[in-house]
Motif scaffolding. Structure first.
Motif, short mmCIF file in Angstrom:
data_model
loop_
_atom_site.label_atom_id
_atom_site.label_comp_id
_atom_site.label_asym_id
_atom_site.label_seq_id
_atom_site.Cartn_x
_atom_site.Cartn_y
_atom_site.Cartn_z
N ALA A 40 0.86 -1.18 0.00
CA ALA A 40 0.00 0.00 0.00
C ALA A 40 0.89 1.23 0.00
O ALA A 40 1.91 1.27 0.69
CB ALA A 40 -0.92 0.00 1.21
N ARG B 275 -2.77 4.74 -12.02
CA ARG B 275 -3.41 5.63 -11.06
C ARG B 275 -3.34 7.08 -11.50
O ARG B 275 -3.88 7.94 -10.83
CB ARG B 275 -2.75 5.48 -9.67
CG ARG B 275 -2.95 4.12 -9.06
CD ARG B 275 -4.43 3.88 -8.82
NE ARG B 275 -4.64 2.53 -8.33
CZ ARG B 275 -5.37 2.23 -7.29
NH1 ARG B 275 -5.99 3.16 -6.62
NH2 ARG B 275 -5.53 0.98 -6.92
N GLY C 80 0.88 5.55 0.12
CA GLY C 80 0.14 6.80 0.25
C GLY C 80 -1.28 6.55 0.70
O GLY C 80 -1.56 5.60 1.43
N PRO C 81 -2.19 7.38 0.21
CA PRO C 81 -3.58 7.26 0.66
C PRO C 81 -4.38 6.17 -0.05
O PRO C 81 -5.52 5.93 0.30
CB PRO C 81 -4.14 8.64 0.31
CG PRO C 81 -3.36 9.05 -0.89
CD PRO C 81 -1.96 8.51 -0.65
N LEU C 82 -3.79 5.53 -1.04
CA LEU C 82 -4.54 4.55 -1.83
C LEU C 82 -4.39 3.14 -1.27
O LEU C 82 -3.28 2.67 -1.03
CB LEU C 82 -4.06 4.57 -3.29
CG LEU C 82 -4.22 5.90 -4.02
CD1 LEU C 82 -3.60 5.82 -5.40
CD2 LEU C 82 -5.67 6.28 -4.11
N PRO C 83 -5.50 2.44 -1.09
CA PRO C 83 -5.42 1.04 -0.64
C PRO C 83 -5.01 0.14 -1.80
O PRO C 83 -5.03 0.56 -2.96
CB PRO C 83 -6.86 0.74 -0.20
CG PRO C 83 -7.69 1.62 -1.08
CD PRO C 83 -6.86 2.89 -1.28
#
Length: 71
Positions: A51, A66, A53-56
């Motif tokens: 994982a 992305r 940063g903020p992305l799962p």
């Protein structure tokens, strides 16, 4: 359409060229021809199954990219 998809987290060899059905635009949407696309550094982290940063982690299989979020 052809798409590079990730079916299992791990090394770059896990990326597979798949043939998928063409998508049909819905009401208020348009179809865009893509002649080139890119992969963000974050995609390599997600490909490894980490994982970032903020992305799962995405559900598999997934199409990396992305830079433009697609669902």
């Amino acid at each position: 359409m052809r798409a590079i998809r990730l079916h299992e987290f791990g090394p770059p060899g896990n990326l597979v060229l798949d043939e998928l059905p063409d998508l049909t635009p819905g009401p208020g949407q348009v179809r865009i021809a893509v002649s080139a696309s890119g992969v963000h550094l974050l995609d390599t982290t997600l490909r490894r199954g980490e994982a970032g940063g903020p992305l799962p982690l995405p559900d598999l299989p997934t199409v990396p990219g992305r830079g433009l979020l697609h669902r």
